[in-house]
Design an enzyme around this catalytic site. Structure first.
Site, mmCIF file in Angstrom:
data_model
loop_
_atom_site.group_PDB
_atom_site.id
_atom_site.type_symbol
_atom_site.label_atom_id
_atom_site.label_comp_id
_atom_site.label_asym_id
_atom_site.label_seq_id
_atom_site.Cartn_x
_atom_site.Cartn_y
_atom_site.Cartn_z
ATOM 1 N N HIS A 1 27.106 -21.387 7.227
ATOM 2 C CA HIS A 1 27.280 -19.888 6.953
ATOM 3 C C HIS A 1 28.505 -19.592 6.178
ATOM 4 O O HIS A 1 29.586 -20.230 6.225
ATOM 5 C CB HIS A 1 27.541 -19.222 8.428
ATOM 6 C CG HIS A 1 27.316 -17.648 8.314
ATOM 7 N ND1 HIS A 1 28.434 -17.075 7.763
ATOM 8 C CD2 HIS A 1 26.435 -16.891 8.584
ATOM 9 C CE1 HIS A 1 28.136 -15.746 7.694
ATOM 10 N NE2 HIS A 1 26.684 -15.592 8.471
ATOM 11 N N GLU B 1 21.298 -16.137 1.786
ATOM 12 C CA GLU B 1 22.194 -15.369 2.333
ATOM 13 C C GLU B 1 23.296 -14.973 1.382
ATOM 14 O O GLU B 1 24.334 -15.698 1.477
ATOM 15 C CB GLU B 1 22.685 -15.556 3.819
ATOM 16 C CG GLU B 1 23.578 -14.381 4.400
ATOM 17 C CD GLU B 1 23.715 -14.708 5.887
ATOM 18 O OE1 GLU B 1 23.173 -14.005 6.776
ATOM 19 O OE2 GLU B 1 24.574 -15.395 6.190
HETATM 20 P P1 PGA Z 1 25.012 -9.065 8.794
HETATM 21 O O1 PGA Z 1 25.351 -10.424 8.859
HETATM 22 O O2 PGA Z 1 23.443 -8.779 9.249
HETATM 23 O O3 PGA Z 1 26.068 -8.101 9.499
HETATM 24 O O4 PGA Z 1 25.093 -8.419 7.279
HETATM 25 C C1 PGA Z 1 24.566 -11.366 8.524
HETATM 26 C C2 PGA Z 1 24.960 -12.756 8.680
HETATM 27 O O5 PGA Z 1 26.379 -12.935 8.141
HETATM 28 O O6 PGA Z 1 24.414 -13.781 9.258
#
Ligand code: PGA
Length: 236
Positions: free
Chosen positions: A98, A158
């Site tokens: 992440h 992401e």
């Molecule tokens: P968010 O976070 O939905 O608050 O944008 C997603 C993540 O960081 O996995």
């Protein structure tokens, strides 16, 4: 109909009591909407995993549990770390790579490749975050374990700029997100499970998840509220 993976990433939020309250609320709403085409995975802090696991077994619920991180090392003298073997008692899935772990805890691509290897060794499904395509290139060039086990991994496109961080939602444009998610499979050379993460919420989830190359979402802020998370599951 494609299978959707809807994953809650609670980050560093909720005490064990709050986690239990969320689960009780979610369980009541979830039972009528649970179906074979949706896999729901909740990733709380490690502290909440044992009691959540006990509750899910007691209620016979199909929600799965994941961790948010794992040690790149096996068991041993690594103060503060939780090894994949330890995590395997509690979870079926684990988020790795992440962007917040990179930003605040200086995790590197090399660490992430080792973490994926540790998880594969104990049959935990890695939920591997990919911030951009150059990171994906690095993984494929230096992480044979990722290429060899791509069918056992849930990839998440992401982009860090789309993460809400608990503030306002600013998701990537769905077409752009779809194009980038598709690129992960293209680089691997076959279709792999790929989710989108970053500001998914009840208003935009259905559109994002309807895109060809997006198989669901990794959801931070909007997953903290059981009702909102259930709305996302219901709407998609
Ligand atoms: P968010 O976070 O939905 O608050 O944008 C997603 C993540 O960081 O996995």
């Amino acid at each position: 109909m494609k299978k959707l993976f809807i994953i809650a990433n609670w980050k560093s939020n909720k005490t064990t009591t709050e986690a239990h309250e969320w689960l009780v609320e979610a369980a009541n709403a979830y039972e009528p909407i649970a179906n074979q085409d949706k896999e729901v995975i909740v990733c709380p802090s490690f502290t909440s995993l044992p009691s959540m696991k006990a509750y899910l077994i007691q209620k016979n619920l199909s929600i799965k549990l994941g961790a948010q991180d794992v040690s790149p090392f096996n068991d041993g003298a690594y103060t503060g770390e939780i090894s994949a073997r330890q995590a395997a008692e509690l979870v079926t899935h684990t988020i790795v790579g992440h962007s917040e772990r990179r930003k605040y805890f200086h995790e590197t691509d090399e660490d992430v490749i080792k973490e994926v290897a540790r998880l594969i060794e104990v049959n935990i499904t890695p939920i591997l975050c990919v911030s951009d395509m150059s990171q994906m290139d690095y993984y494929l060039m230096n992480g044979k374990v990722i290429l060899d086990n791509a069918d056992k991994i849930i990839f998440v496109y992401e982009p860090p700029s789309a993460i809400s961080g608990g503030g306002e939602f600013h998701a990537e444009d769905p077409e752009e997100a779809n194009k980038n998610a598709a690129e992960i499979s293209q680089k691997i050379g076959r279709k792999v499970i790929t989710l989108y993460g970053g500001s998914v919420n009840p208003e935009n989830a259905a559109l994002l998840f309807s895109k060809d190359s997006i198989d669901g979402g990794l959801i931070g802020q909007a997953s903290l509220d059981a009702e909102k998370f259930m709305q996302i599951i219901k709407s998609s």
